[in-house]
Design a protein around this motif. Structure first.
Motif, PDB file in Angstrom:
ATOM      1  N   ALA A  86       0.884  -1.157   0.000  1.00 24.93           N
ATOM      2  CA  ALA A  86       0.000   0.000   0.000  1.00 24.93           C
ATOM      3  C   ALA A  86       0.929   1.216   0.000  1.00 24.93           C
ATOM      4  O   ALA A  86       1.906   1.259   0.749  1.00 24.93           O
ATOM      5  N   ARG A  87       0.669   2.156  -0.856  1.00 25.68           N
ATOM      6  CA  ARG A  87       1.586   3.290  -1.056  1.00 25.68           C
ATOM      7  C   ARG A  87       1.869   4.092   0.200  1.00 25.68           C
ATOM      8  O   ARG A  87       2.991   4.495   0.442  1.00 25.68           O
ATOM      9  N   ILE A  88       0.854   4.356   1.013  1.00 24.46           N
ATOM     10  CA  ILE A  88       1.104   5.198   2.184  1.00 24.46           C
ATOM     11  C   ILE A  88       1.992   4.477   3.197  1.00 24.46           C
ATOM     12  O   ILE A  88       2.856   5.073   3.814  1.00 24.46           O
ATOM     13  N   PHE A  89       1.814   3.160   3.353  1.00 22.14           N
ATOM     14  CA  PHE A  89       2.698   2.402   4.232  1.00 22.14           C
ATOM     15  C   PHE A  89       4.123   2.431   3.685  1.00 22.14           C
ATOM     16  O   PHE A  89       5.082   2.621   4.433  1.00 22.14           O
ATOM     17  N   TYR A  90       4.244   2.231   2.391  1.00 22.62           N
ATOM     18  CA  TYR A  90       5.555   2.229   1.738  1.00 22.62           C
ATOM     19  C   TYR A  90       6.313   3.515   2.063  1.00 22.62           C
ATOM     20  O   TYR A  90       7.461   3.492   2.486  1.00 22.62           O
ATOM     21  N   ARG A  91       5.643   4.642   1.887  1.00 18.98           N
ATOM     22  CA  ARG A  91       6.311   5.926   2.128  1.00 18.98           C
ATOM     23  C   ARG A  91       6.548   6.167   3.614  1.00 18.98           C
ATOM     24  O   ARG A  91       7.586   6.694   3.999  1.00 18.98           O
ATOM     25  N   ASN A  92       5.606   5.787   4.466  1.00 16.98           N
ATOM     26  CA  ASN A  92       5.824   5.922   5.911  1.00 16.98           C
ATOM     27  C   ASN A  92       7.042   5.115   6.348  1.00 16.98           C
ATOM     28  O   ASN A  92       7.841   5.580   7.162  1.00 16.98           O
ATOM     29  N   ALA A  93       7.176   3.894   5.830  1.00 14.11           N
ATOM     30  CA  ALA A  93       8.318   3.053   6.198  1.00 14.11           C
ATOM     31  C   ALA A  93       9.630   3.728   5.792  1.00 14.11           C
ATOM     32  O   ALA A  93      10.560   3.830   6.603  1.00 14.11           O
ATOM     33  N   ILE A  94       9.703   4.209   4.578  1.00 13.30           N
ATOM     34  CA  ILE A  94      10.915   4.888   4.117  1.00 13.30           C
ATOM     35  C   ILE A  94      11.183   6.127   4.961  1.00 13.30           C
ATOM     36  O   ILE A  94      12.321   6.376   5.382  1.00 13.30           O
ATOM     37  N   ASN A  95      10.138   6.921   5.228  1.00 21.29           N
ATOM     38  CA  ASN A  95      10.314   8.127   6.038  1.00 21.29           C
ATOM     39  C   ASN A  95      10.833   7.815   7.437  1.00 21.29           C
ATOM     40  O   ASN A  95      11.455   8.661   8.077  1.00 21.29           O
ATOM     41  N   LEU A  96      10.582   6.597   7.919  1.00 20.13           N
ATOM     42  CA  LEU A  96      11.057   6.182   9.236  1.00 20.13           C
ATOM     43  C   LEU A  96      12.378   5.409   9.168  1.00 20.13           C
ATOM     44  O   LEU A  96      12.863   4.924  10.184  1.00 20.13           O
ATOM     45  N   GLY A  97      12.936   5.275   7.963  1.00 23.59           N
ATOM     46  CA  GLY A  97      14.223   4.607   7.812  1.00 23.59           C
ATOM     47  C   GLY A  97      14.149   3.103   7.695  1.00 23.59           C
ATOM     48  O   GLY A  97      15.153   2.408   7.879  1.00 23.59           O
ATOM     49  N   LEU A  98      12.979   2.574   7.393  1.00 25.44           N
ATOM     50  CA  LEU A  98      12.785   1.125   7.246  1.00 25.44           C
ATOM     51  C   LEU A  98      12.737   0.782   5.760  1.00 25.44           C
ATOM     52  O   LEU A  98      11.800   1.168   5.067  1.00 25.44           O
TER      53      LEU A  98
END
Length: 162
Positions: A86-98
């Motif tokens: 899901a796109r929003i999870f994808y970006r949240n993960a990257i924004n958190l360094g995951l």
């Protein structure tokens, strides 16, 4: 690059599964032991630092709350591989360094396979099976953001450099 054991989940792992809503009012530290408890009550104790979650389609669908990737990061998950996110999870993960990568062959990976991910080259080496799979490439600016611990740490670094 990240290397670690695979921890397998199926399709449609949504944010309510990753981070059950009844624990949303808790701190990340208090909520993390309940991560994935709806599908695997032992996940938080069995997953070792560096564990690579491997899932099917639609990983992280549902709400946009950051507690889902924050809980995974708190448990020191090394990366997530899925058929797609899901796109929003994808970006949240990257924004958190995951780090997160999409891989059409994710279903070829089995529980506890020894994986090594080259994010810049877009390759996953499965040492347990002697196989290699293609995955999405993380561009240099995203790799830098992940190396620095996420978007906030990256911005602090950028401001300090000025």
């Amino acid at each position: 690059m990240r290397r670690g054991p695979a921890y397998i989940f199926g399709d449609n792992i949504n944010t309510d599964i990753i981070s059950p809503p009844q624990y949303m009012e808790l701190s990340v530290e208090e909520a993390a032991p309940w991560t994935m408890s709806g599908v695997d009550p032992d996940f938080a104790t069995r997953a070792k630092p560096g564990t690579i979650i491997v899932a099917g389609r639609n990983f992280g669908s549902g709400s946009s709350r950051e507690l889902a990737p924050l809980s995974l990061r708190h448990l020191k998950v090394g990366a997530i591989v899925a058929k797609f996110f899901a796109r929003i999870f994808y970006r949240n993960a990257i924004n958190l360094g995951l780090p997160v990568v999409e891989c059409a062959d994710a279903d070829k990976i089995r529980q506890d396979d020894d994986l090594e991910i080259d994010f810049a080259a877009g390759r996953i080496r499965n040492h347990a099976r002697g196989e290699e799979y293609f995955c999405s490439v993380l561009p240099p600016h995203i790799l830098e953001l992940i190396r620095e611990g996420g978007l906030i740490a990256h911005l602090k670094h950028q401001l300090a450099a000025r």
